[in-house]
Design a protein around this motif. Structure first.
Motif, short mmCIF file in Angstrom:
data_model
loop_
_atom_site.label_atom_id
_atom_site.label_comp_id
_atom_site.label_asym_id
_atom_site.label_seq_id
_atom_site.Cartn_x
_atom_site.Cartn_y
_atom_site.Cartn_z
N ALA A 163 6.26 -8.55 5.70
CA ALA A 163 6.24 -7.52 4.67
C ALA A 163 5.58 -6.24 5.17
N ARG A 164 4.51 -6.38 5.93
CA ARG A 164 3.85 -5.19 6.47
C ARG A 164 4.77 -4.47 7.46
N GLU A 165 5.46 -5.25 8.27
CA GLU A 165 6.40 -4.65 9.23
C GLU A 165 7.52 -3.93 8.50
N LEU A 166 8.03 -4.52 7.44
CA LEU A 166 9.10 -3.88 6.68
C LEU A 166 8.62 -2.56 6.08
N LEU A 167 7.47 -2.58 5.43
CA LEU A 167 6.99 -1.38 4.76
C LEU A 167 6.70 -0.25 5.76
N GLY B 156 2.26 -2.07 -5.13
CA GLY B 156 2.24 -0.62 -4.94
C GLY B 156 3.44 -0.08 -4.19
N SER B 157 4.26 -0.96 -3.64
CA SER B 157 5.46 -0.54 -2.92
C SER B 157 6.67 -0.64 -3.84
N SER B 158 7.83 -0.22 -3.32
CA SER B 158 9.07 -0.30 -4.09
C SER B 158 9.75 -1.66 -3.96
N VAL B 159 9.22 -2.53 -3.09
CA VAL B 159 9.86 -3.81 -2.81
C VAL B 159 9.39 -4.85 -3.82
N GLN B 160 10.33 -5.52 -4.46
CA GLN B 160 10.03 -6.56 -5.42
C GLN B 160 10.18 -7.94 -4.76
N TYR B 161 9.83 -8.98 -5.51
CA TYR B 161 9.94 -10.31 -4.93
C TYR B 161 10.10 -11.34 -6.04
N GLY B 162 10.53 -12.53 -5.62
CA GLY B 162 10.74 -13.60 -6.59
C GLY B 162 10.78 -14.94 -5.89
#
Length: 253
Positions: free
Chosen positions: A25-29, A59-65
């Motif tokens: 996730a950190r790499e993606l952001l 705080g990012s635009s990426v959601q999850y589920g």
């Protein structure tokens, strides 16, 4: 048609430990460009990874589920994950009725419908998966089979807000095989699903996001999602590497 926006849902399946999920996730952001207008990106992760994603993505635009959810609110259901547990770690979505759950865990469409109703009642958005195997496709029964599965998987569901439900068409013969339904194949079924949703759920059903899943990658996602009734993709193998996700985001842009 106009209406539903585009959802890119990344299904990690049984991959990534919590530490690996956080690092991913950190790499993606660090490299993710601004998403195109009307496009949402969400990670469907193993339940054990969700707290790590909450920390990394808040705080990012990426959601999850989650990749599954229980039909039960709580109690003696060993190994299951409730909607309350998902909400506590900020999970917006839950995949329901994925073909692997149907096959390997013998989940019937009645079970899928119960999970769908439970998720919607709690404010978790179910991504309800339907689709046919190769034998059904070769017999020319893929539309009827998929729509029957859809109706059974939405039994008892009522809809007022189109954003509270997502449907994913996943031809089983195209999952993890390298075989991909053509864009026209995807459009045929997604259009049929939308018509069925309208009949089942009224005007709100016409605005439900309908995704395609099955060997989607950067090289084909734009054509598939460019079809009138395809509102995004449920991505498996290509979801595991950050660069391939970036390739898909850039292709959609």
């Amino acid at each position: 048609m106009t209406g539903p926006s585009t959802l890119l849902a990344l299904n990690w399946k049984m991959n990534k430990t919590p530490s690996e999920a956080a690092a991913w996730a950190r790499e993606l952001l660090a490299s993710l460009p601004a998403l195109p207008a009307g496009t949402a990106l969400a990670i469907m992760a193993p339940a054990i990874d969700l707290p790590a994603l909450q920390t990394a993505l808040t705080g990012s635009s990426v959601q999850y589920g989650a990749q599954d959810v229980s039909a039960h609110a709580s109690g003696a259901y060993t190994g299951e994950t409730s909607t309350a547990m998902l909400q506590d770690v900020g999970a917006r979505f839950a995949v329901v009725g994925h073909s692997e759950r149907r096959e390997y865990h013998a989940e019937s469409s009645a079970v899928v419908a119960a999970k769908t109703r439970a998720a919607m009642a709690a404010g978790v958005v179910p991504i309800v998966c339907v689709g046919e195997g190769l034998a059904v496709r070769e017999q020319g029964e893929h539309v009827n089979y998929t729509l029957d599965q859809l109706r059974d998987s939405l039994d008892g569901v009522t809809l007022t807000d189109p954003a509270s439900l997502v449907v994913a068409y996943e031809p089983v013969w195209a999952i993890g095989t390298g075989k991909t339904a053509t864009a026209l194949d995807a459009e045929e079924l997604c259009a049929a699903i939308r018509t069925a949703l309208t009949g089942l759920l009224g005007d709100a059903g016409a605005q439900v996001q309908v995704l395609y899943g099955g060997s989607v990658k950067g090289g084909n996602i734009a054509e598939i999602c460019g079809q009138p009734n395809v509102n995004g993709a449920l991505v498996g193998g290509a979801a595991l590497e950050v660069q391939s996700v970036l390739d898909m985001v850039n292709a959609l842009a």
